[in-house]
Scaffold this motif. Structure first.
Motif, PDB file in Angstrom:
ATOM      1  N   LEU A 212     -45.052  41.684  49.778  1.00 18.39           N
ATOM      2  CA  LEU A 212     -45.261  41.729  51.220  1.00 18.39           C
ATOM      3  C   LEU A 212     -46.742  41.790  51.532  1.00 18.39           C
ATOM      4  O   LEU A 212     -47.231  41.082  52.431  1.00 18.39           O
ATOM      5  CB  LEU A 212     -44.541  42.937  51.824  1.00 18.39           C
ATOM      6  N   PHE A 213     -47.488  42.607  50.803  1.00 17.74           N
ATOM      7  CA  PHE A 213     -48.924  42.687  51.016  1.00 17.74           C
ATOM      8  C   PHE A 213     -49.575  41.320  50.804  1.00 17.74           C
ATOM      9  O   PHE A 213     -50.434  40.895  51.573  1.00 17.74           O
ATOM     10  CB  PHE A 213     -49.543  43.718  50.078  1.00 17.74           C
ATOM     11  N   ASP A 214     -49.143  40.632  49.770  1.00 18.13           N
ATOM     12  CA  ASP A 214     -49.700  39.316  49.474  1.00 18.13           C
ATOM     13  C   ASP A 214     -49.386  38.321  50.593  1.00 18.13           C
ATOM     14  O   ASP A 214     -50.180  37.421  50.876  1.00 18.13           O
ATOM     15  CB  ASP A 214     -49.133  38.812  48.153  1.00 18.13           C
ATOM     16  N   ALA A 215     -48.244  38.502  51.279  1.00 21.63           N
ATOM     17  CA  ALA A 215     -47.830  37.561  52.321  1.00 21.63           C
ATOM     18  C   ALA A 215     -48.606  37.735  53.620  1.00 21.63           C
ATOM     19  O   ALA A 215     -48.675  36.787  54.416  1.00 21.63           O
ATOM     20  CB  ALA A 215     -46.335  37.721  52.592  1.00 21.63           C
ATOM     21  N   PHE A 216     -49.173  38.901  53.871  1.00 16.41           N
ATOM     22  CA  PHE A 216     -49.872  39.116  55.138  1.00 16.41           C
ATOM     23  C   PHE A 216     -50.980  38.080  55.319  1.00 16.41           C
ATOM     24  O   PHE A 216     -51.747  37.796  54.398  1.00 16.41           O
ATOM     25  CB  PHE A 216     -50.481  40.521  55.201  1.00 16.41           C
ATOM     26  N   GLY A 217     -51.076  37.542  56.551  1.00 16.44           N
ATOM     27  CA  GLY A 217     -52.084  36.543  56.849  1.00 16.44           C
ATOM     28  C   GLY A 217     -53.427  37.103  57.252  1.00 16.44           C
ATOM     29  O   GLY A 217     -54.353  36.332  57.538  1.00 16.44           O
ATOM     30  N   SER A 218     -53.573  38.408  57.297  1.00 16.10           N
ATOM     31  CA  SER A 218     -54.811  39.039  57.746  1.00 16.10           C
ATOM     32  C   SER A 218     -55.972  38.727  56.797  1.00 16.10           C
ATOM     33  O   SER A 218     -55.819  38.813  55.574  1.00 16.10           O
ATOM     34  CB  SER A 218     -54.639  40.553  57.834  1.00 16.10           C
ATOM     35  N   GLU A 219     -57.120  38.393  57.375  1.00 16.89           N
ATOM     36  CA  GLU A 219     -58.315  38.194  56.552  1.00 16.89           C
ATOM     37  C   GLU A 219     -58.814  39.509  55.987  1.00 16.89           C
ATOM     38  O   GLU A 219     -59.371  39.553  54.888  1.00 16.89           O
ATOM     39  CB  GLU A 219     -59.410  37.525  57.386  1.00 16.89           C
ATOM     40  N   GLU A 220     -58.635  40.582  56.749  1.00 20.78           N
ATOM     41  CA  GLU A 220     -59.013  41.913  56.262  1.00 20.78           C
ATOM     42  C   GLU A 220     -57.748  42.719  56.012  1.00 20.78           C
ATOM     43  O   GLU A 220     -57.031  43.088  56.933  1.00 20.78           O
ATOM     44  CB  GLU A 220     -59.888  42.655  57.267  1.00 20.78           C
ATOM     45  N   LYS A 221     -57.470  42.966  54.762  1.00 24.15           N
ATOM     46  CA  LYS A 221     -56.325  43.789  54.392  1.00 24.15           C
ATOM     47  C   LYS A 221     -56.663  44.516  53.105  1.00 24.15           C
ATOM     48  O   LYS A 221     -57.302  43.959  52.206  1.00 24.15           O
ATOM     49  CB  LYS A 221     -55.049  42.953  54.230  1.00 24.15           C
ATOM     50  N   SER A 222     -56.277  45.771  53.022  1.00 29.52           N
ATOM     51  CA  SER A 222     -56.555  46.552  51.822  1.00 29.52           C
ATOM     52  C   SER A 222     -55.300  47.309  51.422  1.00 29.52           C
ATOM     53  O   SER A 222     -54.556  47.799  52.271  1.00 29.52           O
ATOM     54  CB  SER A 222     -57.720  47.527  52.060  1.00 29.52           C
ATOM     55  N   LEU A 223     -55.055  47.385  50.124  1.00 26.98           N
ATOM     56  CA  LEU A 223     -53.906  48.086  49.578  1.00 26.98           C
ATOM     57  C   LEU A 223     -54.400  49.338  48.863  1.00 26.98           C
ATOM     58  O   LEU A 223     -55.246  49.256  47.969  1.00 26.98           O
ATOM     59  CB  LEU A 223     -53.158  47.185  48.593  1.00 26.98           C
ATOM     60  N   HIS A 224     -53.864  50.489  49.264  1.00 31.28           N
ATOM     61  CA  HIS A 224     -54.272  51.765  48.686  1.00 31.28           C
ATOM     62  C   HIS A 224     -53.061  52.355  47.958  1.00 31.28           C
ATOM     63  O   HIS A 224     -52.146  52.878  48.590  1.00 31.28           O
ATOM     64  CB  HIS A 224     -54.783  52.702  49.779  1.00 31.28           C
ATOM     65  N   ALA A 225     -53.045  52.243  46.650  1.00 34.57           N
ATOM     66  CA  ALA A 225     -51.930  52.709  45.834  1.00 34.57           C
ATOM     67  C   ALA A 225     -52.284  54.031  45.172  1.00 34.57           C
ATOM     68  O   ALA A 225     -53.397  54.204  44.657  1.00 34.57           O
ATOM     69  CB  ALA A 225     -51.576  51.664  44.782  1.00 34.57           C
TER      70      ALA A 225
END
Length: 250
Positions: A212-225
């Motif tokens: 799902l994170f990979d699918a987001f179209g946002s130019e700015e996106k960060s994943l905090h695991a």
């Protein structure tokens, strides 16, 4: 729908947070705002998402998040989700919840049909209600744009981020089932995103969250695991989310 305040109290402490409960038509909600003395001009609004367990049950966690939002210079609000709290139950969703419990107890996979029946009706009803709440709340004195969204059922956040032009940024919690249809909707999301993922969340499909994170179209996106289960979110994660919203809403 008309917004009507039903109670008002100043929370204990030195932060001067004003808490007002309201109804929007038949939908209960809570609004937290800074003291007028500390916020002479309209402040941005953060809509606090939450799981469908009821506002009263979620209140301790919601009020803690609201206090942080107000300390950051925002107003915060939460509305009761359909089928939660004292709102009428949906027979179809209750059946889906029962099917989910049986699948989990049996140790088998949770099928797409169960996830769709459980989540999609909630998204279809909750998102228009969230938008109606924004209509009413943004008309109140002392509250202005932009708007942020934080937490809750991730599919609601995805749909809201895709359709609500007043939303400037979103903090999403990857901890709930995601219907396959939401992956396509995620491609149309363009606002900045800050996504939290508990790596060992026993009730969450980690690979689905990563997809799902990979699918987001946002130019700015960060994943905090972070390591740990569903309830093991570290304090630092909340602090990072707070800084993200402050950067994009002010």
């Amino acid at each position: 729908m008309a917004l009507r305040f039903t109670s008002e109290q100043r929370l204990d402490g030195d932060d001067g947070v004003l808490e007002r409960r309201f109804t929007l038509g038949e939908i209960p909600g809570i609004l937290w705002t800074p003291s007028p003395d500390s916020a002479p001009s309209p402040v941005p609004l953060v809509l606090l998402g939450h799981p469908p367990l009821g506002l009263d049950r979620m209140y301790p966690r919601l009020v803690a998040r609201a206090r942080q939002a107000v300390a950051d210079g925002f107003a915060a609000a939460a509305v009761e989700l359909p089928g939660s709290g004292e709102r009428p139950r949906w027979d179809a969703v209750e059946r889906a919840r029962a099917d989910l419990r049986r699948a989990v107890e049996a140790g088998g996979p949770v099928g797409d049909e169960i996830v769709d029946a459980l989540v999609l009706p909630l998204v279809d009803k909750a998102v228009p209600e969230c938008r109606a709440a924004l209509d009413a709340l943004l008309e109140l004195p002392g509250i202005g744009g932009p708007v942020g969204y934080s937490g809750g059922v991730i599919s609601i956040g995805v749909r809201l981020a895709a359709v609500e032009p007043r939303l400037a940024a979103a903090v999403l919690f990857a901890g709930s089932f995601v219907p396959r249809a939401m992956f396509e909707e995620a491609r149309s999301v363009t606002v900045p995103l800050h996504v939290l993922l508990q790596w060992d969340d026993e009730g969450n499909d980690r690979q689905a969250a990563l997809d799902l994170f990979d699918a987001f179209g946002s130019e700015e996106k960060s994943l905090h695991a972070h390591m740990g289960g569903h309830t093991g979110v570290p304090q630092s994660a909340g602090e990072a989310a707070s800084r993200f919203l402050t950067r994009h809403l002010k």
